[in-house]
Scaffold this active site. Structure first.
Site, PDB file in Angstrom:
ATOM      1  N   GLU A  94      -6.648  -7.847  -1.066  1.00 37.06           N
ATOM      2  CA  GLU A  94      -7.343  -7.657   0.208  1.00 37.06           C
ATOM      3  C   GLU A  94      -8.762  -7.160  -0.065  1.00 37.06           C
ATOM      4  OE1 GLU A  94      -5.416  -5.223   3.165  1.00 37.06           O
ATOM      5  OE2 GLU A  94      -3.412  -5.908   2.592  1.00 37.06           O
ATOM      6  N   GLU A 122       0.801  -1.225   0.000  1.00 35.46           N
ATOM      7  CA  GLU A 122       0.000   0.000   0.000  1.00 35.46           C
ATOM      8  C   GLU A 122       0.837   1.280   0.000  1.00 35.46           C
ATOM      9  OE1 GLU A 122      -2.868  -0.248   3.153  1.00 35.46           O
ATOM     10  OE2 GLU A 122      -4.227  -1.473   1.953  1.00 35.46           O
TER      11      GLU A 122
END
Length: 743
Positions: A453, A388
């Site tokens: 995710e 991320e």
């Protein structure tokens, strides 16, 4: 055979203090305690503790002898993992330093040791404080690092000329023929008349293929080619492993024998969006795994690491796991190889990119990860990007180049949360949370694409939450997996996450746990876990049926008329007591694409009144049918009062090495043997014999369950764990044997 690799885990001395002269040979050890590895620098309750409490400097010392027969050989000390900075000394001399807690390192200690009866000393300073210059730190991190020498340590004794590394890669698998390249790297002095003999050996010990290659003068890297006809391939549903033996031979003497297990398989992502293994498409269905265990962080022995792989594969029905957000234990990957669990492995990091020195450590982490793990057939993709993080063109261009140089057989991925992020990797891997509460994910915006995710923080759910939340949590996971199965050009999706995990005070529910798992931190299932298990092929992994409900009078309106049943069967029959109510097909209206959609019964149509069932002490049974025959059943009964504690251990025998341990699950049940989901009662323990308790004492159960771990001492024998609570009349116990390790 020229190579000895000795377990170096026992009889260490430990002190949780930073002592200036603790590396010296004659240092006073009277305040040290004897420990075995893996070892956590501090133990904790499973929640409500401070991350600062493990952030300190500690010392480990070990005395050891090196047999006279090893004179003239090379001696290396190999660490699988130390959090976070390790400085290693041998006999008072500084040997080397390693930064980063998730990758292995080793040092040549030949010149520092003595042989025979001499008591050598190795001392390791372990700095587990925050290091902003070392990945994953530098900013906030949504997980805890913990501390200590938390993985295995090995003493390697090799000939002066030895095999440094072997790289086994299947270049082509077509028409029942495997074309294989084996690259062997040699270290040490040059030898005369040297050869490399490589053999691929099946489980019966039969050599299926072999090749001998002469070593040319000054040659340090030897590339061999093998063709195998009709090989048994590695696949999640049939994970066949071969033994590979690579021998370094000179003057008819075997100088080294480098052995490992691997599988014959190919992996690729194609432009049609699908993932292929051995040329066949496979939809990836997975979850993310943190290596965090209650009480000790990542410092669990091989037995417990391997058990996690079994839980993911057999109890959660997955074909894939992502190692968020760092390389995980070798023993975990070994087990994934054995059972057929695909792995997306990534480098340490969480959102933050540091300065050039930080980046250089990240590059080294990537190299160490790939060199350690590139012979594992379970690994299908390298995560070369900090999880991320924002784009960094030059950094990530180099990271991809490193990965492709070290391993040409696997694609790269890089997990991000921005859709317009620059794609430098082979596969666009994306954390997709935006529409999760609608049970949706977005369509791919690249040809090679997968979701890494979903869910997690969007709908955190505790095992002891109300019934409506547990059901909704499970249903959302099911809806999102259904969506990904319905998108043919999406390679797969992995939910966040498999297990609840400890996190820092900036995240989670304020008690140092992120309740994002489909299982709790003890690896005990919430309702969503049963959904994943229901997606496994019943013919390969067994039929399954689970009623996602409790038999209690009160029920929230949101799911008030629905009885949700997860099953991989063709049909499900519902019974009240022994009376047939209804036979149902799976719900392909709301879940049109899943391999095995849930079953939903209208309780009004079935004539089910929870209050009447409860008052009449009735039961509800779901029976799974395949080809019209019963293959699985699950029964709900009305809950009574706490009656008994049930202790269940994962293993009845462990090794007496001072670190081996097994999980003991504690459940409180009523007179019918049903676990009481709202009996959050305290349980006290006593332990007898050659064992120690890892865990809280007393332990307050959550949703009627909890777990502690029983650890061996260095003496073989028997361990008795006793449990009692003032809510039940009788004490319960379980027995565990401990077996000598022979030294």
């Amino acid at each position: 055979m020229g190579r000895d690799v000795l377990n170096f885990n026992v009889d260490w001395l430990y002190i949780p203090e930073d002592l200036n002269d603790a590396y010296k040979f004659d240092f006073d050890e009277s305040n040290f305690e004897v420990v075995s590895l893996p070892h956590a620098n501090k133990t904790f309750p499973h929640h409500y503790f401070k991350e600062e409490d493990y952030r300190f400097v500690s010392w480990y010392r070990k005395h050891f002898k090196v047999d006279e027969r090893y004179k003239g050989k090379k001696v290396y000390i190999h660490f699988e993992g130390v959090i976070t900075v390790a400085k290693v000394y041998v006999n008072g001399e500084f040997v080397g330093e390693h930064k980063g807690g998730y990758t292995p390192f080793e040092f040549d200690i030949t010149e520092y040791i003595k042989y025979g009866n001499f008591e050598n000393l190795i001392a390791v300073q372990v700095d587990s404080r925050e290091h902003k210059d070392i990945p994953p730190e530098g900013h906030l991190v949504d997980y805890m690092l913990f501390g200590g020498i938390y993985r295995n340590v090995w003493l390697k004794i090799l000939n002066d000329t030895h095999i440094k590394d072997v790289y086994f890669v299947v270049d082509k698998l077509q028409d029942s023929v495997a074309e294989i390249s084996i690259t062997t790297t040699i270290a040490g002095k040059e030898i005369s008349n040297g050869k490399i003999l490589t053999e691929v050996i099946n489980k019966e010990g039969v050599v299926c293929s072999s090749v001998v290659t002469d070593i040319k003068e000054m040659q340090k890297e030897i590339v061999q080619q093998i063709k195998m006809d009709n090989p048994l391939t590695w696949h999640p549903d049939h994970p066949y492993l071969y033994n590979v033996s690579v021998k370094l031979i000179a003057e008819n003497e075997i100088l080294d024998n480098y052995t490992f297990k691997t599988g014959i398989r190919t992996v690729e992502f194609r432009d049609d969006g699908k993932f292929y293994i051995n040329g066949e498409p496979l939809k990836l269905r997975g979850l993310n795994r943190h290596q965090t265990f209650p009480y000790v962080g990542g410092a669990m022995p091989d037995r417990v690491q391997r058990k996690d792989a079994d839980i993911l594969k057999y109890e959660l029905g997955l074909n894939y796991v992502r190692t968020s957000h760092y390389p995980q234990a070798v023993s975990f990957l070994d087990r994934c190889d054995e059972i057929g669990l695909l792995v997306f492995e990534e480098i340490p990091g969480w959102q933050h990119i540091g300065d050039e020195n930080w980046k250089n450590i990240a590059k080294e982490n990537l190299k160490e990860m790939i060199l350690r793990d590139r012979n594992h057939p379970c690994i299908f993709m390298w995560g070369v990007r900090i999880n991320e993080s924002l784009d960094d063109h030059d950094f990530y261009k180099e990271m991809n180049e490193i990965a492709h140089k070290l391993d040409r057989s696997r694609p790269t991925g890089g997990v991000r949360y921005l859709r317009d992020s620059e794609k430098l990797e082979d596969v666009f891997t994306y954390n997709d949370f935006i529409y999760n509460l609608e049970g949706k994910i977005q369509l791919p915006n690249h040809k090679k694409y997968m979701v890494t995710e979903y869910m997690g923080h969007m709908y955190p759910t505790k095992s002891y939450d109300n019934l409506n939340r547990l059901i909704t949590h499970a249903r959302l996971h099911a809806l999102i997996q259904d969506k990904q199965y319905g998108i043919p050009n999406m390679a797969g999706a992995s939910g966040w996450c498999a297990f609840d995990y400890n996190t820092t005070s900036a995240f989670g529910s304020g008690d140092n746990i992120c309740y994002h798992g489909v299982c709790d931190i003890f690896r005990l299932p919430k309702f969503a876990a049963h959904f994943y298990r229901s997606q496994a092929d019943p013919h390969l992994y067994g039929p399954y049926v689970f009623i996602a409900s409790y038999l209690i009078p009160s029920f929230e309106e949101e799911n008030g008329d629905k009885l949700l049943v997860f099953s991989n069967c063709e049909e499900v029959e519902l019974y009240i007591n022994d009376k047939f109510v209804k036979r149902q097909m799976p719900n392909r209206v709301d879940f049109p694409s899943l391999p095995h959609p849930p079953f939903e019964f209208s309780m009004k149509e079935c004539g089910i009144n929870y209050m009447e069932v409860r008052v009449n002490n009735a039961s509800i049974t779901a029976i799974g049918l395949i080809d019209g025959k019963e293959v699985a059943r699950h029964t709900l009964r009305p809950y009574g009062k706490p009656h008994k504690l049930i202790l269940s251990c994962d293993d009845n025998e462990i090794m007496a090495d001072g670190a081996d341990c097994t999980r003991v699950v504690v459940s409180v049940v009523d007179e019918n043997g049903s676990i009481l989901p709202y009996a959050n009662i305290p349980v006290s323990f006593e332990i007898e014999g050659e064992g120690k308790l890892i865990g809280e004492n007393p332990l307050t159960l959550e949703a009627g369950r909890g777990a502690v771990y029983v650890k061996s001492t260095r003496k073989p024998g028997e361990i008795i764990l006793k449990a009692k609570s003032h809510y039940v009349a009788e004490e319960s116990n379980v027995s565990i044997k401990t077996k000598s390790i022979g030294y």
